[in-house]
Design an enzyme around this catalytic site. Structure first.
Site: not given
Length: 349
Positions: A96, A157
């Site tokens: 998302g 990330h």
């Protein structure tokens, strides 16, 4: 008259001194690159298909997405300095990230743009919120990030334990973390990586590696648990969100997101429908149908088209691909890995 500076050998001009400093900086930069390259060359690798540049590299317990991603993280650890006003979106890939980038950018900048001329209508969310490791791997410099006005909107990330100290110690910067049902993460990642392969990778192979913990920036459970525990210890610094909750009740969670970011919606804004307008603007249906997101690509993401970031945006899509046995095996693995954390996944919607 040219200024001069003292040194052990005598006196040198200010111009010469600047050249010396520049040369020393370049030498230091080259030494850092050599050090990083030597480290990278020594790490275990796992291929993800028929292209070696897609190989995952294992570093400090995590399988990082690629060699450039690891270079960016190493550079970030060495040089990045967080500001107290920084806002960082953290996530695993395919959880998302694109949606949250759009929401955060729009919430923070809602006073600066009218909806008919909003930047999201002509720019992909990834062009509006900078990925730290990608930027640093490409530029090998933090100067461009330093020029960004506050609050800086950034994304990563990177696992929590690999973040630089300036981001997690004595820093006021805030994190928004979004996670997703791991079964949907498997399917979405499999589709995404296959876009780069000349021969599509069998789902069974991708699933098996995921269950082994070998996935981009994974193991999934270790990445999630790092940010989950940080959110429990420092709730004022870390907002932990689930993709499925956002899908189920976007109004509640967009308001919650705005409050955490320090820009809660006023009663007048709510009465005027501001929350609903932001939800509509940032929705999968709206963004995926914009011309900019149908085919365009950028130099920073030359491997992918913007359309590659918009597949379905659904919760529970895994049911079309995973067998009952595969789903049960992954659910058992996740439950086993997260059993003492208090974190659970409820799915599907």
């Amino acid at each position: 008259m040219e200024k001069s500076l003292s040194c052990k050998e005598g006196r040198i001009s200010e111009t010469d001194n600047k050249e010396l400093v520049k040369e020393e900086n370049e030498q230091g930069k080259e030494k850092t690159k050599q050090k990083h390259q030597a480290l990278i060359s020594s790490l275990p690798k796992r291929e993800r298909g028929d292209m070696m540049q897609l190989a995952l590299l294992q570093y400090q317990g995590f399988w990082l997405g690629s060699e450039p991603a690891l270079k960016g993280i190493l550079f970030m650890q060495d040089h990045f300095k967080a500001r107290p006003t920084d806002i960082v979106l953290a996530s695993l890939p395919k959880c998302g990230t694109t949606w949250l980038k759009a929401l955060i950018f729009t919430i923070i900048n809602r006073a600066d743009y009218d909806f008919p001329t909003h930047p999201l209508l002509t720019a992909n969310p990834h062009d509006l919120v900078t990925f730290l490791e990608g930027y640093l791997a490409k530029h090998e410099s933090i100067s461009g990030l330093g020029a960004l006005p506050s609050p800086r909107l950034l994304a990563t990330h990177c696992p929590y334990t690999l973040l630089p100290n300036s981001m997690i110690n004595n820093s006021g910067c805030r994190f928004v973390y979004v996670c997703r049902d791991p079964k949907d993460v498997v399917i979405s990642t499999w589709h995404f990586v296959n876009k780069l392969l000349t021969k599509p990778r069998p789902l069974e192979d991708a699933f098996e590696q995921f269950c082994e913990g070998v996935s981009p920036f994974g193991p999934f459970w270790d990445h999630v648990i790092g940010y989950w525990r940080a959110s429990l210890e420092l709730p004022e610094k870390m907002l932990f969100l689930k993709y499925e909750d956002l899908k189920r009740d976007p109004f509640v969670h967009v308001k919650r997101l705005a409050e955490f970011l320090g820009q809660p919606f006023t009663q007048d804004e709510e009465n005027d429908g501001m929350v609903q307008e932001i939800i509509k603007l940032c929705s999968f249906e709206n963004l995926s149908n914009l011309e900019i997101n149908k085919s365009s690509s950028t130099a920073t993401r030359s491997r992918f088209k913007n359309s590659d970031f918009f597949r379905k945006g659904e919760a529970g899509d895994w049911e079309k691909y995973l067998t009952t046995e595969m789903a049960a095996a992954l659910d058992h693995k996740i439950k086993e890995k997260l059993h003492d954390s208090g974190l659970t996944f409820t799915m599907p919607l």
